[in-house]
Design an enzyme around this catalytic site. Structure first.
Site, PDB file in Angstrom:
ATOM      1  N   LYS A  18       1.769   7.709   2.570  1.00  0.00           N
ATOM      2  CA  LYS A  18       1.692   7.430   3.766  1.00  0.00           C
ATOM      3  C   LYS A  18       2.212   8.780   4.767  1.00  0.00           C
ATOM      4  O   LYS A  18       2.487   9.869   4.340  1.00  0.00           O
ATOM      5  CB  LYS A  18       2.590   6.295   4.144  1.00  0.00           C
ATOM      6  CG  LYS A  18       1.941   5.119   3.568  1.00  0.00           C
ATOM      7  CD  LYS A  18       2.851   3.612   3.974  1.00  0.00           C
ATOM      8  CE  LYS A  18       1.948   2.621   3.549  1.00  0.00           C
ATOM      9  NZ  LYS A  18       2.827   1.313   3.547  1.00  0.00           N
ATOM     10  N   ARG A  71       5.007   0.308  -4.991  1.00  0.00           N
ATOM     11  CA  ARG A  71       3.447   0.185  -4.845  1.00  0.00           C
ATOM     12  C   ARG A  71       2.920   1.522  -4.654  1.00  0.00           C
ATOM     13  O   ARG A  71       3.192   2.093  -3.781  1.00  0.00           O
ATOM     14  CB  ARG A  71       3.126  -0.643  -3.652  1.00  0.00           C
ATOM     15  CG  ARG A  71       1.679  -1.000  -3.325  1.00  0.00           C
ATOM     16  CD  ARG A  71       1.479  -1.863  -2.163  1.00  0.00           C
ATOM     17  NE  ARG A  71       0.090  -1.999  -1.914  1.00  0.00           N
ATOM     18  CZ  ARG A  71      -0.545  -1.046  -0.782  1.00  0.00           C
ATOM     19  NH1 ARG A  71      -0.095  -0.020  -0.699  1.00  0.00           N
ATOM     20  NH2 ARG A  71      -1.968  -1.397  -0.767  1.00  0.00           N
TER      21      ARG A  71
HETATM   22  C1  7PM Z   1      -5.193   2.681   5.008  1.00  0.00           C
HETATM   23  C2  7PM Z   1      -3.938   3.068   5.534  1.00  0.00           C
HETATM   24  C3  7PM Z   1      -5.456   1.763   4.195  1.00  0.00           C
HETATM   25  C4  7PM Z   1      -2.943   2.465   4.866  1.00  0.00           C
HETATM   26  C5  7PM Z   1      -4.296   1.141   3.669  1.00  0.00           C
HETATM   27  C6  7PM Z   1      -2.862   1.510   4.096  1.00  0.00           C
HETATM   28  C7  7PM Z   1       1.386  -1.727   1.975  1.00  0.00           C
HETATM   29  C8  7PM Z   1       0.772  -2.929   1.739  1.00  0.00           C
HETATM   30  C9  7PM Z   1      -0.588  -1.704   2.549  1.00  0.00           C
HETATM   31  C10 7PM Z   1       3.084  -1.933   1.987  1.00  0.00           C
HETATM   32  C11 7PM Z   1       2.635  -4.067   0.958  1.00  0.00           C
HETATM   33  C12 7PM Z   1      -1.638   1.648   2.358  1.00  0.00           C
HETATM   34  C13 7PM Z   1      -1.704   0.716   3.529  1.00  0.00           C
HETATM   35  N1  7PM Z   1       0.629  -0.865   2.635  1.00  0.00           N
HETATM   36  N2  7PM Z   1       1.323  -3.994   1.045  1.00  0.00           N
HETATM   37  N3  7PM Z   1      -0.649  -2.780   1.973  1.00  0.00           N
HETATM   38  N4  7PM Z   1       3.649  -2.904   1.506  1.00  0.00           N
HETATM   39  N5  7PM Z   1       3.352  -4.968   0.516  1.00  0.00           N
HETATM   40  O1  7PM Z   1      -0.930   2.766   2.678  1.00  0.00           O
HETATM   41  O2  7PM Z   1       3.749  -0.843   2.431  1.00  0.00           O
HETATM   42  O3  7PM Z   1      -1.590   1.307   1.354  1.00  0.00           O
HETATM   43  S1  7PM Z   1      -2.069  -0.976   3.073  1.00  0.00           S
END
Ligand code: 7PM
Length: 323
Positions: free
Chosen positions: A265, A300
Protein backbone atom coordinates in the site's frame (compact mmCIF):
# COMPACT_ATOMS: atom_id res chain seq x y z
CA UNK A 1 -18.49 -10.26 24.72
CA UNK A 2 -16.88 -7.05 23.46
CA UNK A 3 -14.46 -5.20 25.74
CA UNK A 4 -14.80 -1.41 26.02
CA UNK A 5 -12.04 0.42 24.15
CA UNK A 6 -10.45 1.61 27.40
CA UNK A 7 -9.90 -2.01 28.51
CA UNK A 8 -8.74 -3.44 25.15
CA UNK A 9 -5.52 -5.50 25.33
CA UNK A 10 -1.94 -5.04 24.21
CA UNK A 11 0.03 -7.97 22.80
CA UNK A 12 3.54 -9.27 23.57
CA UNK A 13 5.95 -11.74 21.97
CA UNK A 14 9.00 -11.22 24.23
CA UNK A 15 10.67 -14.17 25.91
CA UNK A 16 10.66 -15.53 28.56
CA UNK A 17 7.02 -14.87 29.21
CA UNK A 18 5.72 -13.13 32.34
CA UNK A 19 4.06 -15.16 35.07
CA UNK A 20 0.35 -15.24 34.33
CA UNK A 21 0.87 -14.85 30.58
CA UNK A 22 -2.08 -16.15 28.55
CA UNK A 23 -2.11 -17.00 24.85
CA UNK A 24 -3.85 -14.33 22.78
CA UNK A 25 -6.76 -16.08 21.01
CA UNK A 26 -5.05 -19.46 21.13
CA UNK A 27 -1.81 -18.21 19.59
CA UNK A 28 1.39 -20.22 20.13
CA UNK A 29 3.33 -16.98 19.62
CA UNK A 30 1.50 -13.97 21.01
CA UNK A 31 0.49 -13.48 24.65
CA UNK A 32 -1.07 -10.92 26.94
CA UNK A 33 -1.00 -10.37 30.67
CA UNK A 34 -4.09 -12.01 32.05
CA UNK A 35 -6.02 -11.67 35.29
CA UNK A 36 -8.84 -9.42 34.15
CA UNK A 37 -12.52 -10.24 33.79
CA UNK A 38 -11.96 -10.33 30.03
CA UNK A 39 -9.07 -12.81 30.03
CA UNK A 40 -11.08 -15.88 29.07
CA UNK A 41 -12.61 -14.17 26.01
CA UNK A 42 -9.22 -12.84 24.88
CA UNK A 43 -7.45 -16.19 25.37
CA UNK A 44 -10.12 -18.26 23.61
CA UNK A 45 -9.16 -19.54 20.14
CA UNK A 46 -11.24 -17.92 17.41
CA UNK A 47 -11.35 -20.32 14.43
CA UNK A 48 -12.05 -18.80 11.01
CA UNK A 49 -13.09 -22.17 9.50
CA UNK A 50 -12.79 -25.65 11.03
CA UNK A 51 -9.98 -26.57 8.59
CA UNK A 52 -7.75 -23.60 9.47
CA UNK A 53 -5.27 -23.55 12.38
CA UNK A 54 -5.74 -21.03 15.20
CA UNK A 55 -2.27 -21.07 16.77
CA UNK A 56 -0.37 -19.14 14.06
CA UNK A 57 -1.10 -16.23 11.72
CA UNK A 58 -2.72 -17.25 8.43
CA UNK A 59 -1.58 -15.91 5.08
CA UNK A 60 -4.31 -14.75 2.71
CA UNK A 61 -2.98 -14.59 -0.86
CA UNK A 62 -4.44 -11.92 -3.14
CA UNK A 63 -5.73 -13.13 -6.52
CA UNK A 64 -6.71 -10.03 -8.45
CA UNK A 65 -9.08 -10.71 -11.37
CA UNK A 66 -9.71 -7.17 -12.60
CA UNK A 67 -9.26 -6.87 -16.41
CA UNK A 68 -6.19 -4.61 -16.09
CA UNK A 69 -4.39 -7.39 -14.21
CA UNK A 70 -4.43 -9.81 -17.16
CA UNK A 71 -2.01 -9.99 -20.06
CA UNK A 72 -4.89 -9.94 -22.57
CA UNK A 73 -6.98 -7.31 -20.77
CA UNK A 74 -9.36 -9.88 -19.31
CA UNK A 75 -10.84 -11.66 -22.32
CA UNK A 76 -9.47 -14.92 -23.78
CA UNK A 77 -7.55 -17.12 -21.40
CA UNK A 78 -8.05 -15.01 -18.32
CA UNK A 79 -9.74 -17.78 -16.29
CA UNK A 80 -6.78 -20.09 -16.92
CA UNK A 81 -4.37 -17.28 -16.02
CA UNK A 82 -6.27 -16.60 -12.78
CA UNK A 83 -6.30 -20.30 -11.83
CA UNK A 84 -2.55 -20.43 -12.47
CA UNK A 85 -2.10 -17.46 -10.11
CA UNK A 86 -4.23 -19.18 -7.49
CA UNK A 87 -2.15 -22.34 -7.82
CA UNK A 88 1.05 -20.34 -7.42
CA UNK A 89 -0.28 -18.73 -4.21
CA UNK A 90 -1.30 -22.15 -2.82
CA UNK A 91 2.08 -23.70 -3.67
CA UNK A 92 3.76 -20.74 -1.96
CA UNK A 93 1.83 -21.56 1.24
CA UNK A 94 -1.31 -19.44 1.17
CA UNK A 95 -3.88 -20.53 3.77
CA UNK A 96 -6.71 -18.59 2.10
CA UNK A 97 -7.13 -17.18 -1.45
CA UNK A 98 -8.79 -13.75 -1.72
CA UNK A 99 -10.47 -13.33 -5.11
CA UNK A 100 -11.37 -9.75 -6.07
CA UNK A 101 -12.96 -8.41 -9.26
CA UNK A 102 -13.56 -4.80 -8.23
CA UNK A 103 -10.71 -2.36 -7.81
CA UNK A 104 -11.34 -0.46 -4.59
CA UNK A 105 -8.33 1.74 -5.30
CA UNK A 106 -8.86 5.35 -4.21
CA UNK A 107 -10.82 7.11 -6.98
CA UNK A 108 -11.76 3.86 -8.75
CA UNK A 109 -15.02 3.60 -10.69
CA UNK A 110 -17.80 1.21 -9.70
CA UNK A 111 -18.16 -2.16 -11.43
CA UNK A 112 -21.67 -3.46 -12.30
CA UNK A 113 -22.71 -6.71 -10.53
CA UNK A 114 -22.89 -8.68 -13.78
CA UNK A 115 -19.33 -7.74 -14.76
CA UNK A 116 -17.89 -8.38 -11.31
CA UNK A 117 -19.69 -11.75 -11.13
CA UNK A 118 -18.47 -12.74 -14.61
CA UNK A 119 -14.89 -11.99 -13.52
CA UNK A 120 -14.96 -13.88 -10.21
CA UNK A 121 -17.43 -16.82 -10.13
CA UNK A 122 -15.94 -18.71 -13.14
CA UNK A 123 -12.47 -18.39 -11.62
CA UNK A 124 -13.67 -19.81 -8.29
CA UNK A 125 -15.49 -22.66 -10.07
CA UNK A 126 -12.35 -23.41 -12.11
CA UNK A 127 -10.13 -23.40 -9.00
CA UNK A 128 -12.44 -25.97 -7.39
CA UNK A 129 -12.67 -28.00 -10.65
CA UNK A 130 -8.85 -28.24 -10.58
CA UNK A 131 -9.02 -29.84 -7.15
CA UNK A 132 -7.65 -26.88 -5.17
CA UNK A 133 -9.42 -27.03 -1.80
CA UNK A 134 -7.82 -23.98 -0.13
CA UNK A 135 -10.47 -21.76 1.48
CA UNK A 136 -11.48 -18.87 -0.79
CA UNK A 137 -12.72 -15.43 0.20
CA UNK A 138 -14.64 -13.24 -2.23
CA UNK A 139 -13.57 -9.58 -2.02
CA UNK A 140 -16.82 -7.78 -2.83
CA UNK A 141 -19.33 -5.30 -1.44
CA UNK A 142 -22.21 -6.78 -3.44
CA UNK A 143 -24.72 -9.51 -2.53
CA UNK A 144 -25.09 -10.82 -6.10
CA UNK A 145 -21.34 -11.22 -6.53
CA UNK A 146 -20.99 -12.91 -3.13
CA UNK A 147 -23.89 -15.28 -3.78
CA UNK A 148 -22.47 -16.45 -7.13
CA UNK A 149 -19.02 -16.84 -5.54
CA UNK A 150 -20.33 -18.86 -2.58
CA UNK A 151 -22.30 -21.09 -4.97
CA UNK A 152 -19.12 -21.59 -7.05
CA UNK A 153 -17.17 -22.74 -4.01
CA UNK A 154 -16.04 -19.67 -2.04
CA UNK A 155 -16.10 -19.95 1.76
CA UNK A 156 -15.67 -16.44 3.17
CA UNK A 157 -17.04 -12.97 2.35
CA UNK A 158 -14.55 -10.09 2.43
CA UNK A 159 -16.54 -6.84 2.43
CA UNK A 160 -14.52 -3.60 2.42
CA UNK A 161 -17.77 -1.72 3.11
CA UNK A 162 -18.64 -3.71 6.28
CA UNK A 163 -22.26 -4.17 5.11
CA UNK A 164 -22.79 -0.46 4.36
CA UNK A 165 -22.96 -0.83 0.56
CA UNK A 166 -25.52 -3.53 -0.21
CA UNK A 167 -28.40 -4.17 2.18
CA UNK A 168 -28.71 -7.75 0.83
CA UNK A 169 -25.16 -8.90 1.55
CA UNK A 170 -25.88 -9.74 5.21
CA UNK A 171 -28.77 -12.01 4.17
CA UNK A 172 -26.66 -13.89 1.61
CA UNK A 173 -23.79 -14.29 4.09
CA UNK A 174 -26.14 -15.53 6.82
CA UNK A 175 -27.88 -17.97 4.45
CA UNK A 176 -24.58 -19.60 3.52
CA UNK A 177 -23.33 -19.49 7.11
CA UNK A 178 -20.14 -17.95 5.75
CA UNK A 179 -17.58 -16.04 7.82
CA UNK A 180 -17.44 -12.35 6.85
CA UNK A 181 -14.68 -9.79 7.18
CA UNK A 182 -16.02 -6.35 8.12
CA UNK A 183 -13.49 -3.68 7.13
CA UNK A 184 -13.48 -0.06 8.28
CA UNK A 185 -13.42 2.69 5.69
CA UNK A 186 -14.12 6.41 5.96
CA UNK A 187 -16.01 7.45 2.84
CA UNK A 188 -16.23 5.45 -0.40
CA UNK A 189 -13.31 4.54 -2.70
CA UNK A 190 -14.20 7.57 -4.88
CA UNK A 191 -13.82 10.08 -2.07
CA UNK A 192 -12.04 8.46 0.87
CA UNK A 193 -8.55 9.91 0.44
CA UNK A 194 -9.75 13.50 -0.09
CA UNK A 195 -9.32 14.70 3.52
CA UNK A 196 -9.66 11.88 6.07
CA UNK A 197 -10.14 13.16 9.64
CA UNK A 198 -10.52 11.57 13.06
CA UNK A 199 -10.37 13.00 16.60
CA UNK A 200 -9.11 9.66 17.93
CA UNK A 201 -8.58 7.19 15.10
CA UNK A 202 -8.12 4.08 17.29
CA UNK A 203 -11.23 4.68 19.36
CA UNK A 204 -13.37 5.73 16.38
CA UNK A 205 -12.42 2.73 14.23
CA UNK A 206 -12.87 0.42 17.25
CA UNK A 207 -16.34 1.71 18.07
CA UNK A 208 -17.38 1.79 14.40
CA UNK A 209 -16.33 -1.86 13.91
CA UNK A 210 -18.17 -2.79 17.11
CA UNK A 211 -21.33 -1.15 15.75
CA UNK A 212 -20.95 -2.94 12.39
CA UNK A 213 -20.56 -6.26 14.26
CA UNK A 214 -23.80 -5.52 16.12
CA UNK A 215 -25.48 -4.75 12.78
CA UNK A 216 -24.24 -8.02 11.26
CA UNK A 217 -25.53 -10.03 14.22
CA UNK A 218 -28.88 -8.23 14.06
CA UNK A 219 -29.05 -9.31 10.40
CA UNK A 220 -28.64 -12.98 11.33
CA UNK A 221 -24.86 -13.47 11.04
CA UNK A 222 -23.44 -15.56 13.90
CA UNK A 223 -21.03 -13.55 16.11
CA UNK A 224 -18.33 -16.25 15.78
CA UNK A 225 -18.41 -15.82 11.96
CA UNK A 226 -17.25 -12.19 12.08
CA UNK A 227 -13.68 -11.05 11.25
CA UNK A 228 -12.60 -7.42 11.74
CA UNK A 229 -10.20 -5.23 9.76
CA UNK A 230 -9.08 -1.62 10.41
CA UNK A 231 -8.89 -0.94 6.66
CA UNK A 232 -5.38 0.38 6.10
CA UNK A 233 -5.45 3.10 3.42
CA UNK A 234 -9.24 3.36 3.25
CA UNK A 235 -9.84 6.97 4.28
CA UNK A 236 -6.63 7.27 6.31
CA UNK A 237 -3.58 9.50 6.26
CA UNK A 238 -0.06 8.15 6.79
CA UNK A 239 -0.35 9.02 10.49
CA UNK A 240 -3.77 7.34 10.81
CA UNK A 241 -2.36 4.15 9.25
CA UNK A 242 0.62 4.15 11.62
CA UNK A 243 -1.53 4.73 14.71
CA UNK A 244 -3.85 1.87 13.73
CA UNK A 245 -0.87 -0.44 13.13
CA UNK A 246 0.80 0.45 16.45
CA UNK A 247 -2.48 -0.15 18.29
CA UNK A 248 -3.63 -3.12 16.23
CA UNK A 249 -3.76 -5.55 19.20
CA UNK A 250 -6.44 -3.36 20.84
CA UNK A 251 -8.86 -4.68 18.19
CA UNK A 252 -8.76 -8.14 19.79
CA UNK A 253 -10.99 -6.48 22.39
CA UNK A 254 -13.82 -6.66 19.83
CA UNK A 255 -13.82 -10.43 20.38
CA UNK A 256 -13.27 -11.42 16.74
CA UNK A 257 -10.29 -12.46 14.61
CA UNK A 258 -8.25 -9.54 13.22
CA UNK A 259 -7.32 -9.36 9.52
CA UNK A 260 -4.72 -6.91 8.23
CA UNK A 261 -4.29 -5.80 4.62
CA UNK A 262 -1.29 -3.52 4.17
CA UNK A 263 0.55 -5.29 1.34
CA UNK A 264 2.22 -2.88 -1.14
CA UNK A 265 0.00 0.00 0.00
CA UNK A 266 0.82 3.66 -0.56
CA UNK A 267 2.03 4.36 3.01
CA UNK A 268 4.80 1.78 2.54
CA UNK A 269 5.97 3.67 -0.52
CA UNK A 270 5.74 6.98 1.31
CA UNK A 271 7.85 5.81 4.25
CA UNK A 272 10.44 3.96 2.14
CA UNK A 273 10.62 6.24 -0.90
CA UNK A 274 9.50 3.44 -3.25
CA UNK A 275 7.04 4.68 -5.84
CA UNK A 276 6.35 1.42 -7.67
CA UNK A 277 3.85 -0.78 -5.80
CA UNK A 278 5.39 -4.05 -7.02
CA UNK A 279 8.73 -2.99 -5.46
CA UNK A 280 7.22 -2.63 -1.96
CA UNK A 281 7.56 -6.29 -0.95
CA UNK A 282 10.30 -5.74 1.68
CA UNK A 283 8.32 -2.99 3.42
CA UNK A 284 5.21 -5.18 3.21
CA UNK A 285 7.11 -7.97 5.00
CA UNK A 286 8.06 -5.58 7.80
CA UNK A 287 4.38 -4.69 8.27
CA UNK A 288 3.34 -8.37 8.08
CA UNK A 289 5.74 -9.26 10.91
CA UNK A 290 4.42 -6.34 12.95
CA UNK A 291 0.84 -7.53 12.37
CA UNK A 292 1.84 -11.04 13.46
CA UNK A 293 3.33 -9.66 16.67
CA UNK A 294 0.08 -7.79 17.29
CA UNK A 295 -1.73 -11.14 17.09
CA UNK A 296 -3.43 -10.59 13.72
CA UNK A 297 -4.96 -13.91 12.70
CA UNK A 298 -5.00 -13.23 8.93
CA UNK A 299 -2.43 -11.27 6.92
CA UNK A 300 -3.58 -10.37 3.40
CA UNK A 301 -0.65 -10.19 0.97
CA UNK A 302 0.44 -10.18 -2.66
CA UNK A 303 3.83 -11.83 -1.97
CA UNK A 304 2.84 -15.13 -0.38
CA UNK A 305 6.15 -17.05 -0.65
CA UNK A 306 8.13 -14.19 0.87
CA UNK A 307 5.60 -13.64 3.67
CA UNK A 308 5.45 -17.36 4.50
CA UNK A 309 9.26 -17.45 4.71
CA UNK A 310 9.42 -14.39 6.96
CA UNK A 311 6.69 -15.81 9.21
CA UNK A 312 8.47 -19.19 9.46
CA UNK A 313 11.41 -17.39 11.10
CA UNK A 314 9.18 -15.19 13.22
CA UNK A 315 7.33 -18.29 14.42
CA UNK A 316 10.53 -20.07 15.44
CA UNK A 317 11.69 -16.95 17.30
CA UNK A 318 8.43 -16.42 19.19
CA UNK A 319 7.20 -19.97 19.81
CA UNK A 320 6.13 -20.65 23.36
CA UNK A 321 8.38 -23.44 24.58
CA UNK A 322 9.91 -24.71 27.76
CA UNK A 323 13.34 -23.37 28.70
C1 7PM B 1 -6.03 -1.01 -5.86
C2 7PM B 1 -5.66 -0.37 -4.70
C3 7PM B 1 -6.64 -2.22 -5.82
C4 7PM B 1 -5.91 -0.92 -3.49
C5 7PM B 1 -6.87 -2.80 -4.61
C6 7PM B 1 -6.52 -2.14 -3.45
C7 7PM B 1 -8.13 -4.66 1.66
C8 7PM B 1 -9.12 -5.51 1.19
C9 7PM B 1 -8.32 -4.36 -0.46
C10 7PM B 1 -7.84 -4.65 3.06
C11 7PM B 1 -9.53 -6.34 3.28
C12 7PM B 1 -5.42 -3.55 -1.89
C13 7PM B 1 -6.69 -2.76 -2.10
N1 7PM B 1 -7.63 -3.96 0.62
N2 7PM B 1 -9.81 -6.35 1.97
N3 7PM B 1 -9.22 -5.31 -0.14
N4 7PM B 1 -8.58 -5.51 3.81
N5 7PM B 1 -10.21 -7.14 4.11
O1 7PM B 1 -4.37 -2.87 -1.67
O2 7PM B 1 -7.00 -3.90 3.58
O3 7PM B 1 -5.37 -4.75 -2.02
S1 7PM B 1 -8.14 -3.77 -2.06
Amino acid sequence: MRIPFADAPTARTDWPRADGALPLAGSAHVWFEGASADSAMLARPKPILPSLPVDRPLVMGIVNVTPDSFSDGGTLGSVAEAVARARTQVEAGADILDIGGESTRPGAAEVPVVDETARTAPVIAAIRAEGISTPISIDTRKAGVAEAALKAGADIVNDVSALTWDADLARVTAEFGAPICLMHAQGTPQTMQADPRYDDVLREVYDWLGARMDHAVAQGIAPEKIITDVGIGFGKTLQHNLTLLKGLALFHGLGAPVLLGASRKRFIGTLSGVDEAAARMPGSLAVALHAAAQGAQIIRVHDVAETVQALALWRALTLEDDV
